[in-house]
Design a protein around this motif. Structure first.
Motif, PDB file in Angstrom:
ATOM      1  N   MET A 159       0.813  -1.219   0.000  1.00 17.08           N
ATOM      2  CA  MET A 159       0.000   0.000   0.000  1.00 17.08           C
ATOM      3  C   MET A 159       0.845   1.267   0.000  1.00 17.08           C
ATOM      4  O   MET A 159       0.309   2.370  -0.048  1.00 17.08           O
ATOM      5  CB  MET A 159      -0.927   0.004   1.221  1.00 17.08           C
ATOM      6  CG  MET A 159      -1.976  -1.094   1.206  1.00 17.08           C
ATOM      7  SD  MET A 159      -3.192  -0.922   2.535  1.00 17.08           S
ATOM      8  CE  MET A 159      -2.161  -1.060   3.989  1.00 17.08           C
ATOM      9  N   GLY A 160       2.178   1.106   0.108  1.00 16.54           N
ATOM     10  CA  GLY A 160       3.055   2.267   0.111  1.00 16.54           C
ATOM     11  C   GLY A 160       3.055   3.028   1.419  1.00 16.54           C
ATOM     12  O   GLY A 160       3.361   4.229   1.451  1.00 16.54           O
ATOM     13  N   GLU A 161       2.741   2.343   2.531  1.00 17.68           N
ATOM     14  CA  GLU A 161       2.740   2.995   3.839  1.00 17.68           C
ATOM     15  C   GLU A 161       4.178   3.291   4.271  1.00 17.68           C
ATOM     16  O   GLU A 161       5.071   2.456   4.090  1.00 17.68           O
ATOM     17  CB  GLU A 161       2.062   2.108   4.881  1.00 17.68           C
ATOM     18  CG  GLU A 161       0.565   1.929   4.674  1.00 17.68           C
ATOM     19  CD  GLU A 161      -0.210   3.173   5.047  1.00 17.68           C
ATOM     20  OE1 GLU A 161       0.354   4.037   5.767  1.00 17.68           O
ATOM     21  OE2 GLU A 161      -1.368   3.297   4.620  1.00 17.68           O
ATOM     22  N   PRO A 162       4.427   4.463   4.862  1.00 18.21           N
ATOM     23  CA  PRO A 162       5.811   4.828   5.212  1.00 18.21           C
ATOM     24  C   PRO A 162       6.361   4.080   6.428  1.00 18.21           C
ATOM     25  O   PRO A 162       7.512   3.661   6.429  1.00 18.21           O
ATOM     26  CB  PRO A 162       5.713   6.334   5.482  1.00 18.21           C
ATOM     27  CG  PRO A 162       4.283   6.563   5.872  1.00 18.21           C
ATOM     28  CD  PRO A 162       3.476   5.566   5.097  1.00 18.21           C
ATOM     29  N   ASN A 163       5.561   3.906   7.479  1.00 23.44           N
ATOM     30  CA  ASN A 163       6.059   3.317   8.728  1.00 23.44           C
ATOM     31  C   ASN A 163       5.696   1.833   8.785  1.00 23.44           C
ATOM     32  O   ASN A 163       4.839   1.405   9.553  1.00 23.44           O
ATOM     33  CB  ASN A 163       5.478   4.058   9.932  1.00 23.44           C
ATOM     34  CG  ASN A 163       6.140   3.634  11.235  1.00 23.44           C
ATOM     35  OD1 ASN A 163       7.154   2.925  11.230  1.00 23.44           O
ATOM     36  ND2 ASN A 163       5.574   4.056  12.347  1.00 23.44           N
ATOM     37  N   GLN A 164       6.353   1.043   7.967  1.00 24.65           N
ATOM     38  CA  GLN A 164       5.999  -0.370   7.853  1.00 24.65           C
ATOM     39  C   GLN A 164       6.387  -1.172   9.089  1.00 24.65           C
ATOM     40  O   GLN A 164       5.791  -2.216   9.374  1.00 24.65           O
ATOM     41  CB  GLN A 164       6.649  -0.949   6.599  1.00 24.65           C
ATOM     42  CG  GLN A 164       6.120  -0.312   5.317  1.00 24.65           C
ATOM     43  CD  GLN A 164       6.931  -0.657   4.088  1.00 24.65           C
ATOM     44  OE1 GLN A 164       7.656  -1.658   4.068  1.00 24.65           O
ATOM     45  NE2 GLN A 164       6.831   0.173   3.053  1.00 24.65           N
ATOM     46  N   ASP A 165       7.379  -0.697   9.849  1.00 26.47           N
ATOM     47  CA  ASP A 165       7.762  -1.407  11.068  1.00 26.47           C
ATOM     48  C   ASP A 165       6.653  -1.361  12.112  1.00 26.47           C
ATOM     49  O   ASP A 165       6.504  -2.291  12.910  1.00 26.47           O
ATOM     50  CB  ASP A 165       9.046  -0.814  11.646  1.00 26.47           C
ATOM     51  CG  ASP A 165      10.269  -1.235  10.855  1.00 26.47           C
ATOM     52  OD1 ASP A 165      10.551  -2.441  10.814  1.00 26.47           O
ATOM     53  OD2 ASP A 165      10.922  -0.368  10.253  1.00 26.47           O
ATOM     54  N   ALA A 166       5.870  -0.286  12.124  1.00 27.57           N
ATOM     55  CA  ALA A 166       4.744  -0.214  13.057  1.00 27.57           C
ATOM     56  C   ALA A 166       3.700  -1.270  12.714  1.00 27.57           C
ATOM     57  O   ALA A 166       3.103  -1.885  13.608  1.00 27.57           O
ATOM     58  CB  ALA A 166       4.123   1.181  13.027  1.00 27.57           C
ATOM     59  N   PHE A 167       3.473  -1.510  11.422  1.00 24.66           N
ATOM     60  CA  PHE A 167       2.546  -2.557  10.999  1.00 24.66           C
ATOM     61  C   PHE A 167       3.055  -3.923  11.469  1.00 24.66           C
ATOM     62  O   PHE A 167       2.279  -4.763  11.924  1.00 24.66           O
ATOM     63  CB  PHE A 167       2.397  -2.545   9.474  1.00 24.66           C
ATOM     64  CG  PHE A 167       1.563  -1.420   8.942  1.00 24.66           C
ATOM     65  CD1 PHE A 167       0.281  -1.649   8.466  1.00 24.66           C
ATOM     66  CD2 PHE A 167       2.050  -0.122   8.903  1.00 24.66           C
ATOM     67  CE1 PHE A 167      -0.498  -0.618   7.963  1.00 24.66           C
ATOM     68  CE2 PHE A 167       1.284   0.921   8.407  1.00 24.66           C
ATOM     69  CZ  PHE A 167       0.002   0.675   7.936  1.00 24.66           C
ATOM     70  N   PHE A 168       4.366  -4.134  11.327  1.00 24.97           N
ATOM     71  CA  PHE A 168       4.979  -5.385  11.786  1.00 24.97           C
ATOM     72  C   PHE A 168       4.724  -5.583  13.281  1.00 24.97           C
ATOM     73  O   PHE A 168       4.314  -6.664  13.719  1.00 24.97           O
ATOM     74  CB  PHE A 168       6.482  -5.350  11.500  1.00 24.97           C
ATOM     75  CG  PHE A 168       7.223  -6.595  11.908  1.00 24.97           C
ATOM     76  CD1 PHE A 168       7.476  -7.599  10.994  1.00 24.97           C
ATOM     77  CD2 PHE A 168       7.682  -6.760  13.209  1.00 24.97           C
ATOM     78  CE1 PHE A 168       8.165  -8.752  11.365  1.00 24.97           C
ATOM     79  CE2 PHE A 168       8.366  -7.902  13.596  1.00 24.97           C
ATOM     80  CZ  PHE A 168       8.605  -8.904  12.663  1.00 24.97           C
ATOM     81  N   THR A 169       4.950  -4.537  14.064  1.00 28.17           N
ATOM     82  CA  THR A 169       4.807  -4.651  15.515  1.00 28.17           C
ATOM     83  C   THR A 169       3.363  -4.889  15.920  1.00 28.17           C
ATOM     84  O   THR A 169       3.085  -5.664  16.845  1.00 28.17           O
ATOM     85  CB  THR A 169       5.349  -3.383  16.200  1.00 28.17           C
ATOM     86  OG1 THR A 169       6.711  -3.180  15.793  1.00 28.17           O
ATOM     87  CG2 THR A 169       5.301  -3.519  17.711  1.00 28.17           C
ATOM     88  N   VAL A 170       2.416  -4.257  15.232  1.00 28.88           N
ATOM     89  CA  VAL A 170       1.000  -4.496  15.524  1.00 28.88           C
ATOM     90  C   VAL A 170       0.661  -5.968  15.315  1.00 28.88           C
ATOM     91  O   VAL A 170       0.006  -6.601  16.150  1.00 28.88           O
ATOM     92  CB  VAL A 170       0.103  -3.598  14.645  1.00 28.88           C
ATOM     93  CG1 VAL A 170      -1.338  -4.110  14.642  1.00 28.88           C
ATOM     94  CG2 VAL A 170       0.127  -2.168  15.156  1.00 28.88           C
ATOM     95  N   GLY A 171       1.116  -6.533  14.205  1.00 24.62           N
ATOM     96  CA  GLY A 171       0.857  -7.948  13.959  1.00 24.62           C
ATOM     97  C   GLY A 171       1.512  -8.840  14.992  1.00 24.62           C
ATOM     98  O   GLY A 171       0.916  -9.808  15.475  1.00 24.62           O
ATOM     99  N   LEU A 172       2.744  -8.511  15.362  1.00 21.43           N
ATOM    100  CA  LEU A 172       3.485  -9.335  16.315  1.00 21.43           C
ATOM    101  C   LEU A 172       2.835  -9.321  17.692  1.00 21.43           C
ATOM    102  O   LEU A 172       2.743 -10.350  18.366  1.00 21.43           O
ATOM    103  CB  LEU A 172       4.926  -8.840  16.410  1.00 21.43           C
ATOM    104  CG  LEU A 172       5.887  -9.716  17.213  1.00 21.43           C
ATOM    105  CD1 LEU A 172       6.096 -11.057  16.527  1.00 21.43           C
ATOM    106  CD2 LEU A 172       7.223  -9.011  17.406  1.00 21.43           C
ATOM    107  N   LEU A 173       2.375  -8.156  18.120  1.00 20.50           N
ATOM    108  CA  LEU A 173       1.808  -8.032  19.463  1.00 20.50           C
ATOM    109  C   LEU A 173       0.324  -8.388  19.516  1.00 20.50           C
ATOM    110  O   LEU A 173      -0.276  -8.348  20.590  1.00 20.50           O
ATOM    111  CB  LEU A 173       2.007  -6.608  19.987  1.00 20.50           C
ATOM    112  CG  LEU A 173       3.461  -6.157  20.168  1.00 20.50           C
ATOM    113  CD1 LEU A 173       3.508  -4.778  20.816  1.00 20.50           C
ATOM    114  CD2 LEU A 173       4.255  -7.157  20.996  1.00 20.50           C
ATOM    115  N   SER A 174      -0.268  -8.747  18.385  1.00 18.52           N
ATOM    116  CA  SER A 174      -1.703  -9.032  18.368  1.00 18.52           C
ATOM    117  C   SER A 174      -2.060 -10.295  19.145  1.00 18.52           C
ATOM    118  O   SER A 174      -3.229 -10.518  19.467  1.00 18.52           O
ATOM    119  CB  SER A 174      -2.197  -9.160  16.924  1.00 18.52           C
ATOM    120  OG  SER A 174      -1.570 -10.255  16.267  1.00 18.52           O
TER     121      SER A 174
END
Length: 438
Positions: free
Chosen positions: A312-327
């Protein structure tokens, strides 16, 4: 259920199958129409067209990309079972499931006998005893028992008979810890369901000190303002965590000629965000009494969320990673998710993504979980085609399987046919009696 896509927009769903110690021994593979997002896996079990598509997709994608070195449980249609069509995969990694929709005639019985002789493990799917199963019982290695269709008394009788006859009882639709504990107590060898992803919260439960320290480190590492010095200080407070991080960064995967000998050096070499991701993962894997499938599922979620963010071209992709990891941190710590999230000094957008699946991060997480559970995607949830979302998942699963592989196999099928046939007739009568019990 993890969903994987092939190039012709057909996706494969996989649901983990665990042993009594909650270790993944295999995955059941199902078919899903990625073009229309029809979560029709259960309806398509044993359907000839769906089986053809599933087998073709497995050949195209590669079985190892889907299940790693574990077993693949596949529902086959009648032509594959009666020998009309060859199964294009070797017996050492494939479990041939016979769905209840298949007509069991002499050709199917003969075909199953030959498959068993060739070394294929045979599983009877969605099993509720009736005389129609009798011709296949001598060759069954695994029988799947639906905990929602049998009473506890019936389930106990079935499991005891299966264990006495050297057949693995696989309890399916195990969705709660109470069901898991019941099936374990009854002696089920294998379990299938999403119970492992649910927190086992007990009123008045005391949180262990190590868990409190884990939360504190998570908070320090994931603070948005945290720089290299703050991350180093947080990691260094836990010698075991620091050791794991150093061992990880010095592994052969990075191909360094000179070793990294400090947390500070690791942060400089890898970058703050990479170290943050590693620390999050290492912290989660430090919860020793949780099944590895939970960590693997969290890692797949994290990687898939990041892949979707990239698409999707999102700039802060590490935040997406962390959301998935901590879910799945609630299931890791056996604490309500909202209480854990409130202890983390993260943005409101991050909290809303985890707790309410709102915003772009929440939409990605929502899509990931929908694929896991084989549920339809929310309309217009993401600005991506379903096939693109499936590809993001396939890439995530392939990455995790390549880096987190675990060899775990069931005893191979090798019983003598005459011994199995001798057992079969008396066993059928016992099963009939067990099923008739209220």
């Amino acid at each position: 259920m993890t969903t994987l896509a092939s190039s012709n927009t057909v996706s494969l769903g996989r649901q983990p199958i665990l042993d009594a110690k909650q270790q993944v021994i295999g995955y059941e593979l199902l078919c899903r129409d990625a073009a229309t997002d029809m979560a029709a896996a259960n309806r398509l079990k044993g359907d000839a067209g769906a089986t053809d598509v599933l087998v073709s997709a497995l050949v195209e994608i590669g079985l190892d990309s889907v299940v790693g070195d574990r077993l693949a449980f596949v529902n086959f249609s009648k032509p594959f079972l009666d020998g009309t069509t060859d199964i294009p995969h070797q017996a050492d990694q494939l479990v041939v499931e016979v769905p209840p929709s298949v007509e069991i005639d002499e050709a199917v019985a003969s075909g199953i006998r030959k498959l068993s002789e060739q070394g294929y493990r045979i599983a009877l799917s969605d099993f509720v005893y009736s005389p129609r199963w009798d011709p296949l019982l001598p060759y069954a290695d695994i029988i799947k028992l639906d905990v929602t269709k049998l009473t506890e008394k019936q389930l106990r009788a079935h499991v005891q008979l299966l264990n006495d006859n050297d057949i693995a009882a696989l309890a399916v639709n195990v969705e709660t810890h109470e069901q898991y504990e019941m099936c374990s107590e009854l002696g089920c060898a294998l379990l299938q369901g999403h119970f492992f992803s649910q927190p086992n919260v007990v009123d008045g439960k005391v949180v262990r000190t190590s868990y409190s320290a884990l939360i504190q480190t998570l908070a320090a590492v994931n603070t948005l303002e945290a720089g290299p010095d703050e991350i180093e200080a947080a990691v260094s407070q836990d010698p075991a965590l620091a050791h794991k991080l150093m061992k990880f960064v010095n592994s052969s995967a990075y191909g360094r000629r000179s070793p990294v000998d400090s947390v500070q050096q690791a942060i400089v070499y890898l970058g703050k965000e990479t170290v943050r991701r590693m620390v999050n993962l290492l912290l989660m894997t430090s919860v020793n009494d949780k099944p590895t499938v939970l960590t693997r599922t969290a890692l797949v979620r994290a990687t898939a969320c990041k892949n979707l963010a990239h698409a999707m071209g999102e700039p802060n992709q590490d935040a997406f990673f962390t959301v998935g990891l901590l879910s799945l941190i609630d299931a890791m710590l056996d604490r309500p998710l909202d209480g854990i999230v409130q202890e983390l000094p993260v943005t409101d957008a991050f909290k809303e993504a985890l707790l309410e699946h709102r915003g772009a991060m929440g939409a990605c997480l929502d899509a990931v979980i929908a694929f896991e559970l084989n549920e339809p995607l929310a309309p217009d949830n993401l600005p991506l085609m379903v096939s693109d979302q499936c590809k993001a998942y396939l890439d995530a699963v392939t990455s995790v399987e390549q880096n987190e592989g675990m060899a775990s196999m069931l005893p191979s099928s090798g019983r003598r046919i005459d011994e199995a046939a001798f057992r079969g007739s008396a066993y059928s009568k016992q099963l009939a009696a067990a099923t008739a019990e209220a």
